[in-house]
Design an enzyme around this catalytic site. Structure first.
Site, PDB file in Angstrom:
ATOM      1  N   CYS A   1      28.586   5.491   0.951  1.00  0.00           N
ATOM      2  CA  CYS A   1      28.447   5.157   2.371  1.00  0.00           C
ATOM      3  C   CYS A   1      27.257   4.246   2.652  1.00  0.00           C
ATOM      4  O   CYS A   1      27.301   3.394   3.529  1.00  0.00           O
ATOM      5  CB  CYS A   1      28.311   6.437   3.183  1.00  0.00           C
ATOM      6  SG  CYS A   1      27.020   7.508   2.529  1.00  0.00           S
TER       7      CYS A   1
ATOM      8  N   ASN B   1      34.012  11.085  -1.634  1.00  0.00           N
ATOM      9  CA  ASN B   1      33.291  10.288  -2.640  1.00  0.00           C
ATOM     10  C   ASN B   1      32.258  11.083  -3.443  1.00  0.00           C
ATOM     11  O   ASN B   1      32.024  10.799  -4.602  1.00  0.00           O
ATOM     12  CB  ASN B   1      32.653   9.057  -1.985  1.00  0.00           C
ATOM     13  CG  ASN B   1      31.661   9.419  -0.919  1.00  0.00           C
ATOM     14  OD1 ASN B   1      31.682  10.522  -0.383  1.00  0.00           O
ATOM     15  ND2 ASN B   1      30.771   8.504  -0.603  1.00  0.00           N
TER      16      ASN B   1
ATOM     17  N   GLU C   1      27.627  12.303   9.440  1.00  0.00           N
ATOM     18  CA  GLU C   1      27.209  11.330   8.410  1.00  0.00           C
ATOM     19  C   GLU C   1      28.376  10.375   8.231  1.00  0.00           C
ATOM     20  O   GLU C   1      29.372  10.719   7.602  1.00  0.00           O
ATOM     21  CB  GLU C   1      26.921  12.058   7.090  1.00  0.00           C
ATOM     22  CG  GLU C   1      25.727  12.978   7.113  1.00  0.00           C
ATOM     23  CD  GLU C   1      24.414  12.231   7.243  1.00  0.00           C
ATOM     24  OE1 GLU C   1      24.409  10.990   7.148  1.00  0.00           O
ATOM     25  OE2 GLU C   1      23.397  12.899   7.468  1.00  0.00           O
TER      26      GLU C   1
ATOM     27  N   GLU D   1      20.605  15.007   7.128  1.00  0.00           N
ATOM     28  CA  GLU D   1      20.742  15.979   6.056  1.00  0.00           C
ATOM     29  C   GLU D   1      19.503  15.842   5.180  1.00  0.00           C
ATOM     30  O   GLU D   1      18.805  14.833   5.223  1.00  0.00           O
ATOM     31  CB  GLU D   1      22.013  15.701   5.246  1.00  0.00           C
ATOM     32  CG  GLU D   1      23.246  15.807   6.130  1.00  0.00           C
ATOM     33  CD  GLU D   1      24.544  16.027   5.388  1.00  0.00           C
ATOM     34  OE1 GLU D   1      24.912  15.166   4.593  1.00  0.00           O
ATOM     35  OE2 GLU D   1      25.191  17.073   5.636  1.00  0.00           O
TER      36      GLU D   1
HETATM   37  P1  NDP Z   1      37.578  10.645   6.605  1.00  0.00           P
HETATM   38  O1  NDP Z   1      36.858  10.454   7.876  1.00  0.00           O
HETATM   39  O2  NDP Z   1      38.949  10.125   6.484  1.00  0.00           O
HETATM   40  O3  NDP Z   1      37.646  12.207   6.223  1.00  0.00           O
HETATM   41  C1  NDP Z   1      36.472  13.014   6.171  1.00  0.00           C
HETATM   42  C2  NDP Z   1      36.863  14.484   6.285  1.00  0.00           C
HETATM   43  O4  NDP Z   1      37.224  14.791   7.633  1.00  0.00           O
HETATM   44  C3  NDP Z   1      38.052  14.874   5.430  1.00  0.00           C
HETATM   45  O5  NDP Z   1      37.852  16.195   4.939  1.00  0.00           O
HETATM   46  C4  NDP Z   1      39.184  14.803   6.438  1.00  0.00           C
HETATM   47  O6  NDP Z   1      40.304  15.561   6.066  1.00  0.00           O
HETATM   48  C5  NDP Z   1      38.510  15.378   7.663  1.00  0.00           C
HETATM   49  N1  NDP Z   1      39.116  14.999   8.942  1.00  0.00           N
HETATM   50  C6  NDP Z   1      39.813  13.880   9.243  1.00  0.00           C
HETATM   51  N2  NDP Z   1      40.148  13.870  10.561  1.00  0.00           N
HETATM   52  C7  NDP Z   1      39.648  15.010  11.098  1.00  0.00           C
HETATM   53  C8  NDP Z   1      39.659  15.588  12.422  1.00  0.00           C
HETATM   54  N3  NDP Z   1      40.224  14.990  13.451  1.00  0.00           N
HETATM   55  N4  NDP Z   1      39.043  16.777  12.609  1.00  0.00           N
HETATM   56  C9  NDP Z   1      38.424  17.398  11.596  1.00  0.00           C
HETATM   57  N5  NDP Z   1      38.388  16.913  10.311  1.00  0.00           N
HETATM   58  C10 NDP Z   1      38.987  15.737  10.078  1.00  0.00           C
HETATM   59  O7  NDP Z   1      36.599  10.019   5.505  1.00  0.00           O
HETATM   60  P2  NDP Z   1      36.873   9.789   3.963  1.00  0.00           P
HETATM   61  O8  NDP Z   1      37.132  11.110   3.308  1.00  0.00           O
HETATM   62  O9  NDP Z   1      37.887   8.698   3.854  1.00  0.00           O
HETATM   63  O10 NDP Z   1      35.448   9.282   3.438  1.00  0.00           O
HETATM   64  C11 NDP Z   1      35.033   7.940   3.503  1.00  0.00           C
HETATM   65  C12 NDP Z   1      34.124   7.725   4.692  1.00  0.00           C
HETATM   66  O11 NDP Z   1      33.044   8.645   4.640  1.00  0.00           O
HETATM   67  C13 NDP Z   1      33.497   6.351   4.698  1.00  0.00           C
HETATM   68  O12 NDP Z   1      33.508   5.803   5.990  1.00  0.00           O
HETATM   69  C14 NDP Z   1      32.064   6.632   4.272  1.00  0.00           C
HETATM   70  O13 NDP Z   1      31.138   5.670   4.715  1.00  0.00           O
HETATM   71  C15 NDP Z   1      31.825   7.974   4.865  1.00  0.00           C
HETATM   72  N6  NDP Z   1      30.734   8.641   4.169  1.00  0.00           N
HETATM   73  C16 NDP Z   1      29.542   8.820   4.826  1.00  0.00           C
HETATM   74  C17 NDP Z   1      28.462   9.381   4.180  1.00  0.00           C
HETATM   75  C18 NDP Z   1      27.173   9.604   4.879  1.00  0.00           C
HETATM   76  O14 NDP Z   1      26.409  10.449   4.433  1.00  0.00           O
HETATM   77  N7  NDP Z   1      26.860   8.900   5.948  1.00  0.00           N
HETATM   78  C19 NDP Z   1      28.552   9.791   2.764  1.00  0.00           C
HETATM   79  C20 NDP Z   1      29.862   9.615   2.202  1.00  0.00           C
HETATM   80  C21 NDP Z   1      30.913   9.045   2.888  1.00  0.00           C
HETATM   81  P3  NDP Z   1      41.388  14.794   5.135  1.00  0.00           P
HETATM   82  O15 NDP Z   1      40.755  14.693   3.809  1.00  0.00           O
HETATM   83  O16 NDP Z   1      42.534  15.709   5.130  1.00  0.00           O
HETATM   84  O17 NDP Z   1      41.673  13.472   5.781  1.00  0.00           O
END
Ligand code: NDP
Length: 696
Positions: free
Chosen positions: A492, A361, A458, A670
């Site tokens: 998020c 995002n 996060e 962060e």
């Molecule tokens: P995901 O959890 O699907 O993916 C996050 C990242 O982790 C991606 O790069 C993903 O790769 C990678 N990933 C997935 N599984 C694994 C694993 N088992 N081991 C290591 N890396 C892995 O999240 P989204 O990208 O869909 O983002 C949306 C989510 O992020 C929402 O829940 C949102 O609330 C949260 N978010 C939280 C924030 C915060 O600061 N608290 C800020 C922004 C978003 P791949 O892309 O290939 O799946």
């Protein structure tokens, strides 16, 4: 208040002439499909198609310019038909397994196996490599299939396996279909093909249901064999256009990157904090100088409006680099007086090589939020962006290089969850900082445990925004809009549960709905656009699924609630800002993270009640309170279970303030000085100034 109907912009009145033209286009496309099925690609000339349709070749050219244009439009029609069938079946599927079946059933439906449709598909597939227009349609179709499958699989198998299993299922769908086509439809058996795929999926899911003894301790030995996915296709979600193909990094590339980082980190850490600060400051200046270019890149990759990316995404990354540059030279331990014969001191040292894994995002901002404190402390960082948004991290690497960062100190690795897992399990990586979903956070923490890595998480949220009846109403409405519709709701910390005190509820609702209905959904590149596209087809389905669920559960739809498909937006993934009233705390739309432009209105009577309801969630990322009674504001904030709070505002995140969650929303912080704690470690040193008094 009656439910608002979609704006006229979303459902344009179609004059009779347009309808006539549209019918003519449709007729020509159907004739083209017939022609392809009968005489193939080469035989289907413009003249031949015109004569079949009983019109002049000039008329066909008027509608489609040339043969390529006509064929691309016909291919798009076929792909859209399957797409619509998939969407319809997905909307009816109640479970992730059901969603996988929906993709299989729609792709292998009897209609796809009839000779006419199948032969037309085959004619197109044969040409895809040679015609740019067809290539694009085929890529969009393929990416959507994979993304729908992955989305469902992520809930059934470990996240890191979802990608490869999705690729396998998609390959099998193509395989059975191709076999049927090559047998000249003698072996075309839709039911048999679906049964084959169903048995395959069930078999694989049973395998994943068994505990994998290797998973807790090894880097994957013993894991089920998986198809190698070697590229990521980056798609503009506003148009469906392909932006780039990126190579996926596997174990060899990750090992090599770690090796380079280990070497580079030693000399980077040996530099003074002031010298490191100069590089970070220079990078901040370069980011600002390239603001427009990078904002456009981010808008194309994410679908977010340019009015946001040009004001926030790049600038907040630059602010973060500048802020941690400011701290780099002042990182210090303490001196401790231990009496006349000794003293002690602590050294604040880097962790070594660390990994950042980002969500889609805020790709550039997330990369900066992780890289800036890591590099300021003297670490080297390997950063993996989300596979849906791989581009701006590459640009950031470029910026660092121009700013004079030594080679190897910041490296971007690309890939799906498998690549992420290579980082979280790597024995020489000392920390992992993830921004992502709660489920991913759990997986990352479990993987990191094997090598006892430091972890910052996060994660997601379902945050409350509380509006007391003494609040400035317009400010509170503005806050609620910022808390729900910025970045099309893909934030998020969004305050999606808007609790409004009963006395002002009607007035608040009226002002909120008027402003939400007036928001401008449109081409993200247009500076006037306020709401852009959602990130992917699978995510769009998820958001629309929640809207349907909200209606089914009895919530009252006041604004939005539909996909916007006006004009060019039909090729993109747009959802109108949506407001539900009459919500209850136990409705899915009020409990689960939607991550889209969907606001739920809830009514409350008193302070005690609203605090209890606001805290009744597993999440704890953020919270907001609007009131003019400052005593109450601080009293309520102190009792809210959330890591990041706002009084009389929402979703502003200055770099000086630590950002992060409690409960299931995450660990660590962060930004702010607090981030330094998470990217450095203390060494305690005892210094004796006398003789050693040994009793032996
Ligand atoms: P995901 O959890 O699907 O993916 C996050 C990242 O982790 C991606 O790069 C993903 O790769 C990678 N990933 C997935 N599984 C694994 C694993 N088992 N081991 C290591 N890396 C892995 O999240 P989204 O990208 O869909 O983002 C949306 C989510 O992020 C929402 O829940 C949102 O609330 C949260 N978010 C939280 C924030 C915060 O600061 N608290 C800020 C922004 C978003 P791949 O892309 O290939 O799946």
């Amino acid at each position: 208040m009656p439910p608002a109907t979609p704006s006229t912009a979303a459902t344009p009145a179609t004059p009779a002439r347009d309808e006539l033209e549209e019918n003519r286009r449709r007729q020509l496309i159907e004739v083209t499909i017939d022609s392809l099925a009968e005489v193939g690609y080469v035989g289907s000339t413009l003249a031949q198609i015109a004569s079949r349709a009983g019109v002049s070749p000039g008329l066909v050219a008027h509608y489609f310019a040339d043969k390529d244009g006509l064929l691309a439009a016909s291919f798009r029609t076929l792909a859209r038909r399957v797409g619509a069938r998939v969407r319809a079946r997905l909307a009816q599927a109640a479970t992730p397994r059901g969603r996988i079946q929906a993709v299989i059933d729609a792709n292998l439906a009897p209609e796809e196996f009839d000779q006419r449709t199948g032969s037309a598909w085959l004619a197109f597939w044969g040409q895809v490599l040679h015609a740019e227009g067809l290539k694009r349609v085929q890529k969009v179709y393929q990416v959507r299939t994979l993304s729908n499958l992955r989305h469902a699989l992520k809930r059934l198998v470990p996240a890191h396996e979802a990608h490869s299993l999705a690729a396998m299922i998609a390959a099998m769908i193509d395989g059975v279909w191709l076999r049927a086509a090559l047998s000249n439809w003698q072996e075309a058996d839709s039911e048999g093909a679906r049964a084959l795929l169903t048995a395959f999926v069930d078999g694989r899911l049973r395998e994943y249901a068994r505990p994998d003894p290797a998973s807790a301790t090894s880097t994957g030995a013993g894991a089920p064999a998986r198809a190698a996915v070697t590229t990521i296709t980056s798609i503009n979600p506003a148009t469906g256009a392909t932006l780039a193909q990126i190579a996926v990094d596997g174990p060899a590339q990750v090992d090599a990157a770690v090796g380079r980082a280990l070497e580079a980190q030693r000399s980077w850490a040996a530099m003074t904090g002031a010298a490191r600060a100069r590089v970070l400051r220079q990078a901040a200046d370069l980011l600002r100088a390239r603001n427009r270019e990078l904002a456009e890149l981010e808008t194309r990759d994410t679908g977010k409006p340019i009015q946001e990316t040009s004001a926030v995404d790049v600038a907040s990354g630059a602010d973060c680099l500048e802020y941690f540059a400011g701290l780099a030279a002042s990182l210090a331990g303490e001196h401790l007086d231990l009496g006349p014969g000794a003293f002690g001191y602590t050294r604040r040292e880097p962790l070594g090589v660390v990994a950042g894994i980002g969500a889609w995002n805020y790709p550039l901002q997330i990369a900066c939020w992780k890289a800036a404190p890591a590099l300021a402390c003297g670490n080297a960082m390997l950063f993996k962006p989300a596979e849906l948004t791989p581009l701006s991290a590459i640009a950031l690497g470029d910026v660092f290089q121009q700013a004079g960062l030594p080679d190897g100190v910041f490296q971007v690795v690309q890939g799906y969850a498998d690549t992420g897992r290579l980082l979280t399990r790597h024995p020489q990586i000392r920390k992992v900082s993830l921004t992502g979903e709660v489920g991913t956070g759990r997986a990352v923490m479990a993987d990191a445990a094997a090598t006892l890595k430091h972890v910052t998480l996060e994660l997601g949220g379902k945050s409350p925004l509380i509006v007391f009846d003494d609040a400035s109403l317009d400010n509170a409405v503005g806050g609620a809009l910022l808390a729900n519709f910025y970045s099309a709701g893909e934030v998020c910390s969004n305050g999606t549960r808007v609790f409004v005190q009963r006395r002002i509820k009607a007035e608040f609702t009226q002002r909120l709905t008027a402003r939400a209905a007036a928001m401008r959904v449109g081409d993200p590149m247009d500076p006037a656009t306020q709401v852009g596209a959602l990130i992917s087809e699978a995510h769009l389905d998820k958001v629309l699924g929640y809207i349907a669920r909200g209606r089914a559960e009895g919530a009252q739809l006041l604004v939005g609630g539909y996909r916007v498909t006006t004009g060019d937006l039909a090729n993109g993934l747009f959802v109108a800002p949506t407001v539900f009233d009459g919500c209850h705390d136990d409705m899915a739309i009020a409990r689960e993270e939607i991550f889209g432009p969907v606001l739920t209105l809830l009514t409350f009577d008193d302070e005690e009640e609203v605090i209890a309801r606001a805290n009744a969630t597993e999440f704890g990322l953020a919270a907001g309170v609007f009131t003019n009674d400052l005593t109450r504001a601080h009293r309520v904030i102190a009792r809210l279970q959330a890591g990041t709070c706002w009084i009389n505002h929402y979703n502003v995140t200055p770099v000086e303030l630590p950002f992060g969650g409690v409960k299931m929303s995450g660990l660590g912080r962060e930004n702010g000085r607090a981030a330094i704690e998470h990217y450095s470690q203390l060494k305690s040193v005892y210094v004796a100034m006398g003789d050693v008094d040994a009793p032996y």
